[in-house]
Design a protein around this motif. Structure first.
Motif, PDB file in Angstrom:
ATOM      1  N   GLY A  56     -18.651  -0.544  33.675  1.00  0.00           N
ATOM      2  CA  GLY A  56     -17.988   0.720  33.353  1.00  0.00           C
ATOM      3  C   GLY A  56     -16.817   0.514  32.406  1.00  0.00           C
ATOM      4  O   GLY A  56     -16.641   1.257  31.434  1.00  0.00           O
ATOM      5  N   LEU A  57     -16.005  -0.500  32.666  1.00  0.00           N
ATOM      6  CA  LEU A  57     -14.889  -0.816  31.760  1.00  0.00           C
ATOM      7  C   LEU A  57     -15.393  -1.258  30.392  1.00  0.00           C
ATOM      8  O   LEU A  57     -14.807  -0.893  29.362  1.00  0.00           O
ATOM      9  CB  LEU A  57     -14.012  -1.909  32.363  1.00  0.00           C
ATOM     10  N   TYR A  60     -16.311   1.785  28.535  1.00  0.00           N
ATOM     11  CA  TYR A  60     -15.104   2.494  28.093  1.00  0.00           C
ATOM     12  C   TYR A  60     -14.505   1.829  26.857  1.00  0.00           C
ATOM     13  O   TYR A  60     -14.188   2.492  25.866  1.00  0.00           O
ATOM     14  CB  TYR A  60     -14.073   2.543  29.225  1.00  0.00           C
ATOM     15  N   PHE A  61     -14.353   0.510  26.903  1.00  0.00           N
ATOM     16  CA  PHE A  61     -13.748  -0.200  25.778  1.00  0.00           C
ATOM     17  C   PHE A  61     -14.653  -0.204  24.544  1.00  0.00           C
ATOM     18  O   PHE A  61     -14.176  -0.408  23.430  1.00  0.00           O
ATOM     19  CB  PHE A  61     -13.377  -1.626  26.166  1.00  0.00           C
ATOM     20  N   SER A  62     -15.952   0.008  24.727  1.00  0.00           N
ATOM     21  CA  SER A  62     -16.837   0.069  23.568  1.00  0.00           C
ATOM     22  C   SER A  62     -16.674   1.376  22.807  1.00  0.00           C
ATOM     23  O   SER A  62     -17.117   1.497  21.670  1.00  0.00           O
ATOM     24  CB  SER A  62     -18.292  -0.110  23.989  1.00  0.00           C
ATOM     25  N   ARG A  63     -16.011   2.367  23.430  1.00  0.00           N
ATOM     26  CA  ARG A  63     -15.793   3.662  22.779  1.00  0.00           C
ATOM     27  C   ARG A  63     -14.330   3.940  22.499  1.00  0.00           C
ATOM     28  O   ARG A  63     -14.017   4.803  21.690  1.00  0.00           O
ATOM     29  CB  ARG A  63     -16.348   4.778  23.662  1.00  0.00           C
ATOM     30  N   ALA A  64     -13.411   3.264  23.184  1.00  0.00           N
ATOM     31  CA  ALA A  64     -11.986   3.597  23.111  1.00  0.00           C
ATOM     32  C   ALA A  64     -11.289   2.834  21.993  1.00  0.00           C
ATOM     33  O   ALA A  64     -11.839   1.930  21.391  1.00  0.00           O
ATOM     34  CB  ALA A  64     -11.323   3.280  24.449  1.00  0.00           C
ATOM     35  N   ARG A  74     -13.871  -2.825  19.051  1.00  0.00           N
ATOM     36  CA  ARG A  74     -14.905  -2.338  19.966  1.00  0.00           C
ATOM     37  C   ARG A  74     -16.176  -3.171  19.891  1.00  0.00           C
ATOM     38  O   ARG A  74     -16.981  -3.165  20.812  1.00  0.00           O
ATOM     39  CB  ARG A  74     -15.250  -0.880  19.642  1.00  0.00           C
TER      40      ARG A  74
END
Length: 147
Positions: A56-57, A60-64, A74
């Motif tokens: 999940g993290l 998230y980091f792949s989009r944030a 990313r």
């Protein structure tokens, strides 16, 4: 964990987890292997509990992120899934190619590896081009006006 339990219950209803009945070995009787069934559920539920939040993290980091280097920052998180697919299919191909389904396994895993490699290359190209364009935009907006 619901997916893990559902997966193993489905496998159990399809006839997996059958073990020889050692009390009557002569007639080839089989019984349901509760130990194998429950231990597999326990192991994969433990993995799901640990890996679920980590994945999940990673998502998230792949989009944030923000800033002109955001696509490059990313990129490692975006490349995680293609890398896992390439590694797993390579490992599985090594062991499953000589099995009874070898004629099907080889082309399927090879196609999966090729698609994962193409996707990884696409992610890299998108990150480089997007970063290059955003740096050009930032550089042109901060340049002094011509005289």
């Amino acid at each position: 964990m619901v997916a893990v339990v559902s997966y193993y219950v489905t496998k159990a209803t399809q006839g997996d987890f059958r073990v020889p009945e050692f009390d009557v070995p002569a007639n080839g009787a089989v019984v349901f292997g509760w130990n194998e069934f429950l231990s597999m559920i326990a192991v994969w539920c433990a993995f799901a509990t640990v890996l679920g939040p980590v994945c999940g993290l990673t998502g998230y980091f792949s989009r944030a992120g923000s800033g002109p280097l955001r696509p490059l920052l990313r990129l490692p998180f975006q490349l995680l899934i293609p890398a896992v697919v390439i590694v797993e299919t390579t490992m599985r191909l090594t062991y499953e190619i000589n099995g009874p389904d070898g004629s099907v396994v080889g082309p399927v895993w090879t196609t999966a590896r090729l698609l994962a490699t193409a996707l990884a290359l696409l992610f890299i190209v998108i990150a480089v081009v997007t970063t290059w364009r955003s740096r050009l935009t930032v550089a042109s907006s901060t340049a002094p006006p011509p005289n």
